[in-house]
Enzyme design. Structure first.
Site, PDB file in Angstrom:
ATOM      1  N   SER C 245       0.837  -1.194   0.000  1.00 48.75           N
ATOM      2  CA  SER C 245       0.000   0.000   0.000  1.00 48.75           C
ATOM      3  C   SER C 245       0.867   1.237   0.000  1.00 48.75           C
ATOM      4  O   SER C 245       2.068   1.161   0.253  1.00 48.75           O
ATOM      5  CB  SER C 245      -0.877   0.038   1.268  1.00 48.75           C
ATOM      6  N   SER C 283      -3.302  -3.563  -3.084  1.00 41.73           N
ATOM      7  CA  SER C 283      -2.698  -2.352  -2.543  1.00 41.73           C
ATOM      8  C   SER C 283      -3.771  -1.399  -2.038  1.00 41.73           C
ATOM      9  O   SER C 283      -4.825  -1.254  -2.633  1.00 41.73           O
ATOM     10  CB  SER C 283      -1.874  -1.670  -3.640  1.00 41.73           C
ATOM     11  N   ASP C 285      -4.085   2.194  -1.808  1.00 45.16           N
ATOM     12  CA  ASP C 285      -3.452   3.428  -2.289  1.00 45.16           C
ATOM     13  C   ASP C 285      -4.400   4.574  -2.004  1.00 45.16           C
ATOM     14  O   ASP C 285      -5.352   4.822  -2.746  1.00 45.16           O
ATOM     15  CB  ASP C 285      -3.168   3.316  -3.785  1.00 45.16           C
TER      16      ASP C 285
END
Lengths: 360, 360, 360, 360
Positions: C245, C283, C285
């Site tokens: 991340s 991830s 983000d």
């Protein structure tokens, strides 16, 4: 709620309050219309041609010069089987720089183009900022929707004729061919005025109703649609339908950010819910809210000075948006008269006497 | 006003890979075009009339019968100064039932109406499901945008002429009048083919580029825009501009939900970022993604059977969407030739020799 | 970019600019850190215990008294395999009233509770407004994440110790155990200062990097990850991973609405894209942006007076947000040293000499 | 609605249907509870300690092994002054892999950490996928919220004790200290079972009610809150409050995509609207919907096979979600008994006799 006596002529049309139906607890403005928000203009162009064409255009202008002086705005899509052109730019810029134009589903392109034509005629230097705002409902039960009968002049007249003051309701403008809860629907409006201690602001709603099935209809908490099971639309030939939708326009003079206006737009859908809708899958249930408290020059400027209500202090406005929307929907029904249109299809206006009977 | 002669050496146009620019690490499909996704059709109609009109229409059809056989789709708005009509219904239904039509900002209404007209001609029984999908960029530097020169026949020809196979790029179709990074932009396309172990799927991109300022331009990681500071657009008279935008269309044959397609649409904007854009405030940076792996009948059905990629297993597709978009943007530049248009305004095609020099 | 000479000690860590890597074209602020935005405080608590525990806490405070004086804020989720608690209230109120606390994925609950504990100790009358803002990355490669080693005191110290001035980067605070692009990642920061004609505002970024695969890594446009294929993480025993991340915090002193801050948050992800990421499926983000230009009392008030930048005039800020984020990510790599942690797993700091070699 | 006779003991608590209040037109499932959706489990842990502590935990598990077998899910925030941790990952992955845990606002961190602890104990190999799903309402009127009285064991017991079958309602679990429409609120549940021709699916709702002001309360269309103006909360000492919220959990066995579940979550808020709420600014009005028709392995897989309802054919489910939510809210009131808590504050259960009187 106090039920006033009413003469039971089937086609006498009255606003909800005129027959004693009082939605909610906040007092309306003097016109009980979106035009109670100062500066807001509404224009209708009703198009009825022969048996088949029953359609029209309704415009809401936040201000006469909205083309050049933009206002904060936001939109909320409860269910998206509908069109609202211009939405990305409204959301990104937090501003609305066009009239909100309502029409039928097949004429969105015609109307969009007419708005651009109008803009170009109005401003010979204008070459950019061309994202017209057009929303629609499907009026194909009463309107020969394939004819796409809307001409540029219809749109021009709706815009040029837009005015403050009382707003025609029911089977008028974009509402001519609309059907709501199995009764004749169309245009409705209402307003709420805050108490001075809540700022004294006005919230107005204008709706184009074309949604819901009969058994859902609730008026002021009463499941009226279960009480009046007859008078369903008389469809003489399958209209290949169709979809149904409601467009809700919320105006206020309260100083609000676009994000706060989004919250008002959401409350419009809570008012919608109280009339029985569950936002069916084929429905375009879309709300747009704007504030007239500020206007920003189209050309932009480095710094905008804004006074805004605290985002945590909006409850009276929320209540007002829900109430005004609910009442506007009821008005669209009580004001719309029985209409016979395309292929002889016939949609009944809600009978006021039986409505009041059901509400007792 | 006359069109200045142009030296033809400068105007040799080639695709990025033809001159040795290889974006990313995944191999393209055989055509390196969105049409590598089987069934996808692209059609252009280029409209050049006299000195002033430089505009057009480009259509992308997920399948020939998309009007009746809908495909999963989703859209993502990175920056919303642009129009994408039909978006609420795509998002709500998770389906796309129209061609994606690209054009200039002032002609959205015309094109929208022409799509409805086409649909009505095609299907005499069709009366509902009328939400055309039209996106736009502002081509007013090279095009007399106020003329709104697009006629229904232009749209019809673009749709009827849409085909698989190689896709014309650069100053063609909707791209005729577009400007990107201060060079001539327009249409670009590219594709990526997954390895068999990643499913062997294809991802294709088609872009309409009209975005970015010169100093931002990055090609394959190199800040080319800072190296080629001349050859800026020659604006002979202020065009009252304007806005700039990029529309990104992503196609894939991978079986994906609409939500997963949303993720692909977002990755298109990461490819955009790699060409230097920061999505300026006046830009409509919008991506639409669809999958051809399933089609659903317009009339609906109680149960849809779907095979879909696990939402946690999409990385190769994400990489492919970003790479294909980045390369499509570069192709739109290397394939677009110097164009002189409205008011003698002149926009240069990126000189391939100097581009390669800068990349060394 | 000018490549300065650098002593090639593998573990000498320097900021990107110290070794000649200059991202973008806008000048940084004096510290080239998020703390260039006046009033912003950063605090780290690094927790290394024995071989297994390599984790920590990093806090960003928009202002010392953010608990009582809220600032406009917004968040953007590019890919949602991550946690950002408190997001609904930020989005609804357009305000942030808590420090942004970064930590490891397993300790979100601990940290959340510690923030509430801190708040209660700080303000004995406080009983409401309890929505802590905690974001996380998964540091389980280097950290024995099942131990949940973060104690309330760690959080208290990070908050109490938060200060302006230079910000420690790399393997510090929440960044101790993070891995980015297959190198040691962690905390990075950078800033940009607008020219006076653009308002002279400052935009700062602070990132917690734990994302990306080696082959994706791009530094200043160069695919460095393809040039340095060795020095991959040495995983002695499968860590059952994992997820990766990046959390991006954007601060500015420019007066902006929450919606405009949303746009800045989106531009952070464009900076991310330039370092090679395609926001993989596993991830998280997430970007959060806030403005220090205004503060609003926690107790609310009927009218807020706001000066805000025109939503159409934000381009320099957009460029700055993208550039600062990109540079902050690079700093997180060049400043993070080789770390051996849980189960002897070893993650290498990017070798600066080879990085510079690749960039030549 | 048929009003059944009821013994008027003020504190006799009954479900709405037991006293003749029948919301909507669709028949409930056999239990009229969310657990009518097969496999769904509900667990409560009620925590009352001395005078001050009146709080608790309620968990909803889509399936016993939801930790490893994820289900499609989505969430909708009507008004965001509330916390729903884990939301970004639900939205991105379209999946839910955790119990939904409801608690008080100050204990979100404690509960979150306990869920992670539970997960680690349950699965010694688990090191990733750590995004617990915790939602909250503020129970500080009746609960000494600063004490943060929830221990890990409370959470463990709620999860371990979760079961199908009848669901305790009112002042139980997370609902112990909640206040709704100025009456004692808390937990309520209801369900609807589709007709065989609509697929025979079940939709269940479970709510944690802590929202609304007295004058807003509407029961089955009747503005009961205006009829019962006394019995307001007796606040002996200002509780420094506080916020109010409603969490709505919708379960169904209908096969739906996450996007379709989002639509169900939105319909829950339409049911909320019918009880009088306008989603006040300080309210966290959040709905989460999941489907038990499919489950997906936590470890992922390349292809998921899904049967899903056509996104255009969901109306019966929409109606059911709205009705079940509305009835669940009413049940939360009719089942919650008068409670005296923190500082002697006292909140009355709605008197069933007066409720029925008002409904006549």
């Amino acid at each position: 709620m106090c039920l006033a006596p009413v003469a039971a002529g089937a086609e006498e049309r009255k606003r909800a309050r005129e027959i004693g139906i009082e939605i909610g607890v906040i007092a309306p403005g003097p016109l009980n219309a979106i035009t109670d928000v100062e500066g807001v203009l509404v224009g209708h162009e009703t198009i009825v041609e022969g048996d088949g064409v029953h359609t029209g255009v309704t415009v809401v202008l936040p201000r006469k010069d909205v083309w050049d002086r933009l206002v904060p705005a936001s939109a909320f899509v409860l269910n998206g089987n509908g069109q609202l052109t211009g939405m990305p730019w409204i959301e990104e810029s937090e501003l609305l720089g066009f009239p909100i134009v309502l029409t039928n589903s097949a004429s969105v392109g015609q109307v969009y183009d007419a708005v651009i034509e109008y803009l170009f005629r109005r401003d010979p230097a204008r070459r950019a900022g061309l994202q017209a705002v057009v929303a629609e409902c499907w009026d194909g039960t009463l309107n020969d929707i394939r004819r796409r009968a809307i001409r540029p002049e219809h749109v021009f007249r709706a815009i040029d004729g837009a005015s403050g003051g009382a707003v025609a309701e029911g089977a008028v403008g974009a509402g001519v061919g609309m059907v709501s809860y199995g009764f004749k629907g169309g245009i409705g409006t209402s307003s709420r005025r805050m108490l001075p201690e809540n700022g004294g602001y006005t919230v107005g709603a204008l709706v184009l109703t074309n949604h819901g099935s009969r058994e859902q209809l609730v008026v002021d908490g009463v499941p009226v649609g279960r009480a009046i099971r007859d008078l369903l639309p008389e469809i003489h030939e399958d209209s290949g339908g169709g979809g149904n939708s409601i467009i809700m326009v919320i105006a206020t003079d309260a100083p609000l950010t676009a994000r706060a206006l989004q919250r008002l737009a959401r409350r419009a859908t809570l008012g919608l819910a109280r009339t029985g809708s569950t936002a069916h899958a084929s429905s375009g249930d879309i709300a747009v809210a704007f504030s007239t408290a500020h206007a920003f020059d189209r050309r932009g400027g480095a710094i905008l000075e804004i006074r805004t209500l605290d985002p945590r202090e909006l409850d009276p406005l929320f209540d007002a948006a829900a109430e005004a929307t609910e009442e506007a929907i009821v008005n669209s029904l009580t004001m719309a008269e029985t209409t016979t249109g395309f292929r002889g299809n016939r949609v009944h206006g809600i009978p006021l006497d039986r409505l009041l009977e059901a509400l007792k």
